[in-house]
Scaffold this active site. Structure first.
Site: not given
Ligand code: SAH
Length: 218
Positions: A67
């Site tokens: 993010s």
């Molecule tokens: N907090 C992260 C943001 C990653 S983007 C960071 O700091 O890098 C969002 C993430 O949510 C992705 O890796 C995606 O695979 C995950 N995601 C999407 N749906 C999800 C679900 N139902 N359960 C767990 N993770 C999920």
């Protein structure tokens, strides 16, 4: 490939990044302190080394992103963390957001649905710095009933609706920060759970997240 050298140049760029997000309106000094401290470039491919401290999202594989720092700071600030808060994060991704919360003293339980991203974090030595940060492979819509209740829940993917199980897993008085919406843009919401299981909702700014998808991807 990743490189794990934190040079004076990286530290300088981090100070500039903190100034940028402060100017955009982040006021929680503990959040800014954590961002100043954590080498964000460790969390992405070394191809991004020169631009890792720009205030933007970057690809981390599996069509997911780390993010934007402003977004990380915004959500962290809305959580109003207290030391030792037990926090559930949905969407581990690069683990950067999880480390920001851990650096602020929270006990973080984070879930990722992409097996490849989950496995990458198992080999990521920097994360050993935070022994109270726990990683889970699973579907965030289910939360972590075994470890509930939580003081705070943070969702870092775009939720089409508020997942009821995540509300159930909040303590009374607990808060959830979650981007909700089905299109390109989501509204950041903050829920406060009541004793009777209901909640009140506050509405904040618009953001754009990758979607929260049901089920796991092995
Ligand atoms: N907090 C992260 C943001 C990653 S983007 C960071 O700091 O890098 C969002 C993430 O949510 C992705 O890796 C995606 O695979 C995950 N995601 C999407 N749906 C999800 C679900 N139902 N359960 C767990 N993770 C999920």
């Amino acid at each position: 490939m990743r490189t794990f050298e934190d040079s004076y140049r990286h530290k300088g760029l981090r100070r500039q990044l903190v100034d940028v997000i402060r100017q955009k309106g982040i006021t929680d000094e503990r959040v800014l302190e954590a961002i100043l401290h954590i080498p964000r470039h460790f969390f992405m491919d070394s191809a991004f080394d020169k631009i890792a401290y720009e205030d933007r999202a970057f690809p981390i594989g599996e069509e997911q992103t780390i993010s934007q720092p402003y977004t990380v700071a915004y959500q962290s600030q809305l959580l109003e963390l207290k030391p030792f808060d037990k926090v559930l994060e949905i969407g581990t991704g690069s683990a950067y957001q999880a480390c920001v919360l851990a650096e602020m003293g929270a006990q973080v339980y984070t879930i990722e649905r992409q097996k490849k991203l989950f496995d990458l974090n198992k080999q990521f030595q920097y994360l050993k710095k935070y022994p109270r940060l726990k990683f889970f492979f699973g579907d965030g819509y289910e939360g972590l009933p075994t470890y509930a209740p939580f003081d705070k829940v943070i969702v870092t993917a775009a939720a089409p609706f508020i997942p009821p199980k995540l509300v159930e897993q909040l303590k009374p008085g607990g808060r959830m920060v979650i981007p909700v919406g089905e299109g390109q843009v989501q509204r950041m919401l903050r829920l406060i759970r009541h004793e009777d299981g209901g909640y009140t909702q506050e509405i904040f700014d618009n953001f754009s997240f990758v979607p929260m998808v049901e089920g796991k991807n092995n």
